[in-house]
Scaffold this motif. Structure first.
Motif, PDB file in Angstrom:
ATOM      1  N   LYS A   1       0.898  -1.202  -0.068  1.00  0.00           N
ATOM      2  CA  LYS A   1      -0.003  -0.055  -0.143  1.00  0.00           C
ATOM      3  C   LYS A   1       1.000   1.442  -0.119  1.00  0.00           C
ATOM      4  O   LYS A   1       0.616   2.377  -0.787  1.00  0.00           O
ATOM      5  N   SER A   2       1.934   1.311   0.787  1.00  0.00           N
ATOM      6  CA  SER A   2       2.828   2.250   0.934  1.00  0.00           C
ATOM      7  C   SER A   2       3.520   2.677  -0.629  1.00  0.00           C
ATOM      8  O   SER A   2       3.523   3.846  -1.082  1.00  0.00           O
ATOM      9  N   VAL A   3       4.220   1.549  -1.248  1.00  0.00           N
ATOM     10  CA  VAL A   3       4.665   1.591  -2.403  1.00  0.00           C
ATOM     11  C   VAL A   3       3.667   2.008  -3.365  1.00  0.00           C
ATOM     12  O   VAL A   3       4.012   2.922  -4.332  1.00  0.00           O
ATOM     13  N   PHE A   4       2.377   1.576  -3.456  1.00  0.00           N
ATOM     14  CA  PHE A   4       1.346   1.987  -4.424  1.00  0.00           C
ATOM     15  C   PHE A   4       1.125   3.418  -4.266  1.00  0.00           C
ATOM     16  O   PHE A   4       1.174   4.125  -5.264  1.00  0.00           O
ATOM     17  N   ARG A   5       0.984   3.925  -3.267  1.00  0.00           N
ATOM     18  CA  ARG A   5       0.632   5.518  -3.032  1.00  0.00           C
ATOM     19  C   ARG A   5       1.779   6.401  -3.481  1.00  0.00           C
ATOM     20  O   ARG A   5       1.744   7.224  -3.979  1.00  0.00           O
ATOM     21  N   LYS A   6       3.210   5.913  -3.257  1.00  0.00           N
ATOM     22  CA  LYS A   6       4.148   6.680  -3.666  1.00  0.00           C
ATOM     23  C   LYS A   6       4.180   6.686  -5.218  1.00  0.00           C
ATOM     24  O   LYS A   6       4.638   7.801  -5.791  1.00  0.00           O
ATOM     25  N   GLN A   7       3.775   5.808  -5.694  1.00  0.00           N
ATOM     26  CA  GLN A   7       3.918   5.690  -7.281  1.00  0.00           C
ATOM     27  C   GLN A   7       2.708   6.557  -7.836  1.00  0.00           C
ATOM     28  O   GLN A   7       2.944   7.029  -8.960  1.00  0.00           O
ATOM     29  N   LEU A   8       1.496   6.348  -7.317  1.00  0.00           N
ATOM     30  CA  LEU A   8       0.410   7.252  -7.644  1.00  0.00           C
ATOM     31  C   LEU A   8       0.977   8.556  -7.545  1.00  0.00           C
ATOM     32  O   LEU A   8       0.687   9.500  -8.255  1.00  0.00           O
ATOM     33  N   GLN A   9       1.467   8.804  -6.494  1.00  0.00           N
ATOM     34  CA  GLN A   9       1.894  10.405  -6.317  1.00  0.00           C
ATOM     35  C   GLN A   9       2.928  10.885  -7.216  1.00  0.00           C
ATOM     36  O   GLN A   9       2.724  11.979  -7.829  1.00  0.00           O
ATOM     37  N   MET A  10       3.767   9.899  -7.740  1.00  0.00           N
ATOM     38  CA  MET A  10       4.669  10.230  -8.800  1.00  0.00           C
ATOM     39  C   MET A  10       4.091  10.409  -9.930  1.00  0.00           C
ATOM     40  O   MET A  10       4.346  11.567 -10.735  1.00  0.00           O
ATOM     41  N   ALA A  11       2.951   9.637 -10.349  1.00  0.00           N
ATOM     42  CA  ALA A  11       2.144   9.793 -11.620  1.00  0.00           C
ATOM     43  C   ALA A  11       1.363  11.168 -11.514  1.00  0.00           C
ATOM     44  O   ALA A  11       1.425  11.741 -12.600  1.00  0.00           O
ATOM     45  N   SER A  12       0.868  11.346 -10.464  1.00  0.00           N
ATOM     46  CA  SER A  12       0.370  12.744 -10.179  1.00  0.00           C
ATOM     47  C   SER A  12       1.094  14.021 -10.526  1.00  0.00           C
ATOM     48  O   SER A  12       0.657  14.913 -11.350  1.00  0.00           O
ATOM     49  N   GLU A  13       2.318  13.929 -10.060  1.00  0.00           N
ATOM     50  CA  GLU A  13       3.065  14.895 -10.133  1.00  0.00           C
ATOM     51  C   GLU A  13       3.907  15.155 -11.723  1.00  0.00           C
ATOM     52  O   GLU A  13       4.005  16.056 -12.325  1.00  0.00           O
ATOM     53  N   LEU A  14       4.051  13.954 -12.306  1.00  0.00           N
ATOM     54  CA  LEU A  14       4.532  13.816 -13.573  1.00  0.00           C
ATOM     55  C   LEU A  14       3.263  13.740 -14.756  1.00  0.00           C
ATOM     56  O   LEU A  14       3.765  14.119 -15.914  1.00  0.00           O
TER      57      LEU A  14
ATOM     58  N   LEU B   1      -4.889  12.982  -9.463  1.00  0.00           N
ATOM     59  CA  LEU B   1      -4.431  12.179 -10.545  1.00  0.00           C
ATOM     60  C   LEU B   1      -5.408  12.414 -11.971  1.00  0.00           C
ATOM     61  O   LEU B   1      -6.429  12.036 -12.111  1.00  0.00           O
ATOM     62  N   LYS B   2      -4.724  13.248 -12.677  1.00  0.00           N
ATOM     63  CA  LYS B   2      -5.457  13.725 -13.642  1.00  0.00           C
ATOM     64  C   LYS B   2      -5.590  12.824 -14.944  1.00  0.00           C
ATOM     65  O   LYS B   2      -6.621  12.516 -15.816  1.00  0.00           O
ATOM     66  N   GLN B   3      -4.624  11.886 -15.213  1.00  0.00           N
ATOM     67  CA  GLN B   3      -4.289  11.065 -16.519  1.00  0.00           C
ATOM     68  C   GLN B   3      -5.272   9.791 -16.269  1.00  0.00           C
ATOM     69  O   GLN B   3      -5.745   9.106 -17.395  1.00  0.00           O
ATOM     70  N   ARG B   4      -5.509   9.414 -14.896  1.00  0.00           N
ATOM     71  CA  ARG B   4      -6.093   7.988 -14.746  1.00  0.00           C
ATOM     72  C   ARG B   4      -5.323   6.739 -15.497  1.00  0.00           C
ATOM     73  O   ARG B   4      -3.829   6.897 -15.472  1.00  0.00           O
TER      74      ARG B   4
END
Length: 273
Positions: free
Chosen positions: A123-136, A162-165
């Motif tokens: 769950k922690s790693v999932f959140r970190k990568q969703l945050q990365m996708a949001s920022e990128l 997360l704009k791109q989905r």
């Protein structure tokens, strides 16, 4: 040994985009031959997906070596225990260096079917990568298995940022998660599982998913469709998946393939215009 020859791969007029494969995991044929064979059945582009810290660079090299091959960067939930702080800047730098070739963050998510990684770490790693996708501002390729509620809860945290989905790939989860994903603008990816005799649950999700929200994938080398089930799956088997879904939904195959192509472009290639 059966005396019956397997049906050859159908070739359709409309090109297809293979949205999820693992070219570096293929055993039976060189990648060059696989890409060429895919081209011969009108698969125009292939997206090869990362899963671990060990194959991030491998996918970068594959993308650089083959003009028809695109890629992602991300850590699969099975590999969540191998996450370290250096991966975040590494992935960001790779995406920035090749923005037209590395298209999404993935595959990322949750998998409670096996205990390869601790659920809290997942769950922690999932959140970190969703945050990365949001920022990128990149789309996401999601893997979820036996984790519907937690997947939904974490995605809800990123609804605003997360704009791109992106896509919930290789869909085998329940109706509730599917309906939530569709309501939130996600696409759903289907592969050879839908052709399996006992996969009625997957076909039920195909029934409720509009054609304009379906992505086609193989997840090769896994999950070869009928009539090649049991063999190493290849990207060039993808026409079987498109044909099956079209027929299951009562759609004309070429029209459905045209829609699936537009869907793939919308998810992965819309920022390249």
């Amino acid at each position: 040994m059966s005396k019956h020859k397997r049906r050859p791969v159908p070739v359709f007029e409309h090109p297809i985009i293979e949205t999820h494969c693992h070219l570096d995991y293929l055993q039976g044929e060189p990648v060059e031959d696989v890409v060429m064979a895919a081209e011969q059945v009108n698969i125009e582009r292939l997206i090869t997906i990362t899963v671990s810290p060990d194959n991030l660079e491998t996918v970068q090299h594959l993308v650089g070596a083959h003009p028809r091959v695109y890629g992602t960067q991300g850590i699969h939930p099975h590999q969540a225990d191998n996450w370290h702080d250096g991966l975040d800047p590494y992935i960001r730098e790779a995406m920035a260096a090749s923005p037209r070739r590395l298209l999404a963050i993935g595959e990322i998510g949750l998998d409670y079917h096996y205990d390869f990684s601790d659920p809290e770490t997942q769950k922690s790693v999932f959140r970190k990568q969703l945050q990365m996708a949001s920022e990128l501002d990149k789309p996401v390729v999601i893997h979820t298995r036996d984790a519907d509620e937690d997947t939904m809860e974490i995605l809800k945290e990123f609804e605003g940022s997360l704009k791109q989905r992106g896509v919930v790939h290789s869909y085998t989860s329940g109706e509730k998660l599917a309906r939530y994903a569709l309501e939130q603008g996600w696409y759903i990816g289907f592969n050879g599982i839908c052709t399996f005799k006992k996969a009625e649950n997957v076909r039920e999700i195909i029934d409720l998913t509009p054609a304009d929200r379906i992505l086609l994938e193989t997840d090769s080398p896994f999950l070869a469709p009928v009539p090649y089930r049991g063999k190493e799956n290849m990207p060039y088997y993808l026409p079987f998946v498109g044909e099956f879904i079209a027929q299951h939904k009562g759609l004309e195959v070429e029209e459905f393939l045209a829609q699936a192509y537009r869907n793939s472009e919308a998810v992965f290639f819309s920022q390249q215009d």
